[in-house]
Design a protein around this motif. Structure first.
Motif, PDB file in Angstrom:
ATOM      1  N   PRO A  27       0.807  -1.230   0.000  1.00  0.00           N
ATOM      2  CA  PRO A  27       0.000   0.000   0.000  1.00  0.00           C
ATOM      3  C   PRO A  27       0.837   1.276   0.000  1.00  0.00           C
ATOM      4  CG  PRO A  27      -0.037  -1.060   2.161  1.00  0.00           C
ATOM      5  CD  PRO A  27       0.618  -2.030   1.219  1.00  0.00           C
ATOM      6  N   SER A  28       2.109   1.171   0.383  1.00  0.00           N
ATOM      7  CA  SER A  28       2.958   2.360   0.385  1.00  0.00           C
ATOM      8  C   SER A  28       3.470   2.702  -1.019  1.00  0.00           C
ATOM      9  CB  SER A  28       4.161   2.153   1.323  1.00  0.00           C
ATOM     10  OG  SER A  28       4.929   1.041   0.905  1.00  0.00           O
ATOM     11  N   ILE A  29       3.305   1.776  -1.962  1.00  0.00           N
ATOM     12  CA  ILE A  29       3.814   1.975  -3.323  1.00  0.00           C
ATOM     13  C   ILE A  29       2.683   2.247  -4.314  1.00  0.00           C
ATOM     14  CG2 ILE A  29       5.107   0.906  -5.222  1.00  0.00           C
ATOM     15  CD1 ILE A  29       6.580  -0.768  -3.151  1.00  0.00           C
ATOM     16  N   PHE A  30       1.561   1.508  -4.162  1.00  0.00           N
ATOM     17  CA  PHE A  30       0.490   1.577  -5.154  1.00  0.00           C
ATOM     18  C   PHE A  30      -0.736   2.295  -4.594  1.00  0.00           C
ATOM     19  CE2 PHE A  30       3.067  -2.155  -6.130  1.00  0.00           C
ATOM     20  CZ  PHE A  30       3.359  -1.942  -7.474  1.00  0.00           C
ATOM     21  N   PRO A  31      -1.559   2.918  -5.483  1.00  0.00           N
ATOM     22  CA  PRO A  31      -2.777   3.606  -5.044  1.00  0.00           C
ATOM     23  C   PRO A  31      -3.742   2.658  -4.339  1.00  0.00           C
ATOM     24  CG  PRO A  31      -2.235   4.187  -7.313  1.00  0.00           C
ATOM     25  CD  PRO A  31      -1.314   3.062  -6.933  1.00  0.00           C
ATOM     26  N   GLU A  32      -4.538   3.210  -3.428  1.00  0.00           N
ATOM     27  CA  GLU A  32      -5.441   2.418  -2.596  1.00  0.00           C
ATOM     28  C   GLU A  32      -6.397   1.557  -3.406  1.00  0.00           C
ATOM     29  OE1 GLU A  32      -8.841   3.103   0.911  1.00  0.00           O
ATOM     30  OE2 GLU A  32      -7.696   4.796   0.101  1.00  0.00           O
ATOM     31  N   GLU A  33      -6.930   2.116  -4.515  1.00  0.00           N
ATOM     32  CA  GLU A  33      -7.922   1.357  -5.285  1.00  0.00           C
ATOM     33  C   GLU A  33      -7.292   0.112  -5.931  1.00  0.00           C
ATOM     34  OE1 GLU A  33      -6.734   4.986  -7.879  1.00  0.00           O
ATOM     35  OE2 GLU A  33      -7.059   4.485  -5.746  1.00  0.00           O
ATOM     36  N   TYR A  34      -6.013   0.192  -6.280  1.00  0.00           N
ATOM     37  CA  TYR A  34      -5.323  -0.973  -6.843  1.00  0.00           C
ATOM     38  C   TYR A  34      -5.026  -2.002  -5.750  1.00  0.00           C
ATOM     39  CZ  TYR A  34      -4.659   1.410 -11.302  1.00  0.00           C
ATOM     40  OH  TYR A  34      -4.878   2.025 -12.503  1.00  0.00           O
ATOM     41  N   VAL A  35      -4.596  -1.527  -4.600  1.00  0.00           N
ATOM     42  CA  VAL A  35      -4.299  -2.426  -3.474  1.00  0.00           C
ATOM     43  C   VAL A  35      -5.554  -3.196  -3.080  1.00  0.00           C
ATOM     44  CG1 VAL A  35      -3.626  -2.531  -1.034  1.00  0.00           C
ATOM     45  CG2 VAL A  35      -2.374  -1.046  -2.615  1.00  0.00           C
ATOM     46  N   GLU A  36      -6.687  -2.494  -2.976  1.00  0.00           N
ATOM     47  CA  GLU A  36      -7.938  -3.148  -2.581  1.00  0.00           C
ATOM     48  C   GLU A  36      -8.391  -4.169  -3.627  1.00  0.00           C
ATOM     49  OE1 GLU A  36     -10.955  -0.337  -1.654  1.00  0.00           O
ATOM     50  OE2 GLU A  36      -9.922   0.445   0.119  1.00  0.00           O
ATOM     51  N   GLU A  37      -8.312  -3.809  -4.900  1.00  0.00           N
ATOM     52  CA  GLU A  37      -8.750  -4.706  -5.970  1.00  0.00           C
ATOM     53  C   GLU A  37      -7.891  -5.968  -6.017  1.00  0.00           C
ATOM     54  OE1 GLU A  37     -11.073  -6.238  -8.814  1.00  0.00           O
ATOM     55  OE2 GLU A  37     -11.444  -4.247  -7.941  1.00  0.00           O
ATOM     56  N   PHE A  38      -6.587  -5.805  -5.837  1.00  0.00           N
ATOM     57  CA  PHE A  38      -5.683  -6.952  -5.950  1.00  0.00           C
ATOM     58  C   PHE A  38      -5.650  -7.811  -4.690  1.00  0.00           C
ATOM     59  CE2 PHE A  38      -4.163  -4.774  -9.718  1.00  0.00           C
ATOM     60  CZ  PHE A  38      -3.882  -5.838 -10.571  1.00  0.00           C
ATOM     61  N   GLN A  39      -6.385  -7.408  -3.644  1.00  0.00           N
ATOM     62  CA  GLN A  39      -6.541  -8.293  -2.484  1.00  0.00           C
ATOM     63  C   GLN A  39      -7.157  -9.629  -2.910  1.00  0.00           C
ATOM     64  OE1 GLN A  39      -5.829  -7.744   0.918  1.00  0.00           O
ATOM     65  NE2 GLN A  39      -4.771  -5.881   0.322  1.00  0.00           N
ATOM     66  N   ARG A  40      -7.934  -9.600  -3.987  1.00  0.00           N
ATOM     67  CA  ARG A  40      -8.584 -10.817  -4.479  1.00  0.00           C
ATOM     68  C   ARG A  40      -7.563 -11.831  -5.001  1.00  0.00           C
ATOM     69  NH1 ARG A  40     -14.075 -10.231  -5.738  1.00  0.00           N
ATOM     70  NH2 ARG A  40     -13.855 -11.738  -7.428  1.00  0.00           N
ATOM     71  N   CYS A  41      -6.356 -11.374  -5.305  1.00  0.00           N
ATOM     72  CA  CYS A  41      -5.315 -12.280  -5.807  1.00  0.00           C
ATOM     73  C   CYS A  41      -4.624 -13.057  -4.691  1.00  0.00           C
ATOM     74  CB  CYS A  41      -4.248 -11.485  -6.579  1.00  0.00           C
ATOM     75  SG  CYS A  41      -4.789 -10.905  -8.200  1.00  0.00           S
ATOM     76  N   LEU A  42      -4.882 -12.678  -3.432  1.00  0.00           N
ATOM     77  CA  LEU A  42      -4.164 -13.326  -2.336  1.00  0.00           C
ATOM     78  C   LEU A  42      -4.600 -14.773  -2.154  1.00  0.00           C
ATOM     79  CD1 LEU A  42      -4.078 -10.430   0.299  1.00  0.00           C
ATOM     80  CD2 LEU A  42      -2.259 -11.176  -1.233  1.00  0.00           C
ATOM     81  N   ASP A  43      -5.904 -15.031  -2.166  1.00  0.00           N
ATOM     82  CA  ASP A  43      -6.352 -16.421  -1.976  1.00  0.00           C
ATOM     83  C   ASP A  43      -7.686 -16.704  -2.658  1.00  0.00           C
ATOM     84  OD1 ASP A  43      -8.099 -14.996  -0.414  1.00  0.00           O
ATOM     85  OD2 ASP A  43      -7.466 -15.864   1.497  1.00  0.00           O
ATOM     86  N   ARG A  44      -8.081 -15.825  -3.591  1.00  0.00           N
ATOM     87  CA  ARG A  44      -9.391 -15.998  -4.219  1.00  0.00           C
ATOM     88  C   ARG A  44      -9.300 -15.974  -5.738  1.00  0.00           C
ATOM     89  NH1 ARG A  44     -12.559 -11.259  -1.453  1.00  0.00           N
ATOM     90  NH2 ARG A  44     -10.437 -10.453  -1.270  1.00  0.00           N
ATOM     91  N   THR A  45      -8.203 -16.500  -6.293  1.00  0.00           N
ATOM     92  CA  THR A  45      -8.096 -16.576  -7.744  1.00  0.00           C
ATOM     93  C   THR A  45      -8.997 -17.695  -8.265  1.00  0.00           C
ATOM     94  OG1 THR A  45      -6.213 -18.064  -7.571  1.00  0.00           O
ATOM     95  CG2 THR A  45      -5.724 -15.717  -7.693  1.00  0.00           C
ATOM     96  N   PRO A  46      -9.361 -17.680  -9.558  1.00  0.00           N
ATOM     97  CA  PRO A  46     -10.245 -18.722 -10.096  1.00  0.00           C
ATOM     98  C   PRO A  46      -9.673 -20.118  -9.830  1.00  0.00           C
ATOM     99  CG  PRO A  46     -10.000 -16.932 -11.677  1.00  0.00           C
ATOM    100  CD  PRO A  46      -9.030 -16.643 -10.570  1.00  0.00           C
ATOM    101  N   PRO A  47     -10.456 -21.001  -9.188  1.00  0.00           N
ATOM    102  CA  PRO A  47      -9.923 -22.330  -8.816  1.00  0.00           C
ATOM    103  C   PRO A  47      -9.837 -23.284 -10.000  1.00  0.00           C
ATOM    104  CG  PRO A  47     -12.214 -22.143  -8.162  1.00  0.00           C
ATOM    105  CD  PRO A  47     -11.828 -20.790  -8.701  1.00  0.00           C
ATOM    106  N   LEU A  48      -8.938 -24.251  -9.864  1.00  0.00           N
ATOM    107  CA  LEU A  48      -8.846 -25.333 -10.844  1.00  0.00           C
ATOM    108  C   LEU A  48      -9.984 -26.323 -10.613  1.00  0.00           C
ATOM    109  CD1 LEU A  48      -5.044 -26.230 -10.705  1.00  0.00           C
ATOM    110  CD2 LEU A  48      -6.243 -25.354 -12.712  1.00  0.00           C
TER     111      LEU A  48
END
Length: 279
Positions: free
Chosen positions: A66-87
């Motif tokens: 969050p110290s590098i990227f804008p808040e809206e990008y940080v919030e949106e990419f939270q979905r990449c932590l453990d909620r990517t499309p499953p196999l």
């Protein structure tokens, strides 16, 4: 002859991966041109998810910075932590049975087809061993290593060209960062090493007298380079303070213990977790 065939196959796979990458970017660009225009952070996140492992990992980096990227990008990419499309589960079954050399029903009492989490390199499923112990199974996505090599070589090549065209950027050593990321992610593909780290971390906690933290013990009889079975912990994210209060009278103390454990590993352990996600 075998090494020549292997080189040819890897070259062909690499070429197909580059074509796949260009195809995904082209489809997303065409959709944008035809009027399908979601917010840019959402468009970038779905593009990264479509591109797979490497780019999902880069998305996790955005979510954790969050110290590098804008808040809206940080919030949106939270979905990449453990909620990517499953196999689909049949990939999980095939990988486990191929790696462990037996049927899923013989190896485990129960495996939940619905994943607990799905991220860049692996997917995690709840399960029970034949003795009734609750475990989780971390299963590597098919072809991950080849995809990482191809993607990072492509990104490295692009970074080198960019550095040559804009000499001022070379000071930031973009290509060097990409090399480090590639090396780190390739290490993450070795689940035997990860199992060893789990054991070593519990030894470190005992040796430092830390009774506030524990790591799950791996089940080595059900673990290979691509499948990691480990003791299951039941818990809640540290970031959800309202839920955390139901499990402890001192949520602040819990957070402090977590931070102290991490900092002590940074100073005293042979390794430390350099990719800390929220929660």
């Amino acid at each position: 002859e075998r090494s020549g065939l292997s080189l040819a196959l890897n070259t062909a796979r690499g070429g197909l991966r580059i074509l796949e990458t260009l195809g995904v970017v082209g489809r997303q660009g065409l959709g944008w041109a035809l009027g399908d225009r979601p917010p840019v952070p959402a468009l970038l996140r779905t593009t990264f998810e479509s591109l797979g492992t490497t780019y999902i990992k880069l998305g996790q980096f955005i979510a954790s910075s969050p110290s590098i990227f804008p808040e809206e990008y940080v919030e949106e990419f939270q979905r990449c932590l453990d909620r990517t499309p499953p196999l689909p589960f049949h990939y999980i079954r095939e990988t486990i049975e191929s790696e462990l050399g037996d049927s899923l029903e013989t190896l485990y009492q129960f495996v939940d087809p619905k994943p607990l989490a799905s991220a860049s390199i692996a997917q995690v499923h709840a399960a029970k061993l034949k003795n009734g112990q609750d475990v989780v199974i971390k299963v590597q996505r098919p072809g991950v290593k080849n995809v990482l090599l191809t993607d990072f070589n492509f990104l490295y090549f692009a970074a080198r060209i960019t550095e040559r065209l804009a000499p001022g950027l070379s000071r930031s050593a973009i290509s060097g960062v990409i090399e480090e990321l590639q090396a780190g992610m390739l290490e993450e593909c070795d689940f035997i090493k990860e199992a060893g780290n789990l054991k070593a971390f519990n030894v470190f906690l005992r040796d430092t007298g830390n009774s506030q933290a524990i790591a799950p013990e791996p089940v080595m009889s059900h673990t290979t380079g691509k499948v990691l079975t480990m003791e299951r912990f039941f818990g809640v994210p540290l970031t959800d303070m309202n839920v955390l209060k139901k499990y402890t009278d001192d949520p602040a103390g819990t957070l402090i213990s977590a931070l102290n454990t991490w900092f002590s590993s940074l100073m005293l352990c042979d390794f430390f977790h350099a990719d800390v996600h929220a929660g």
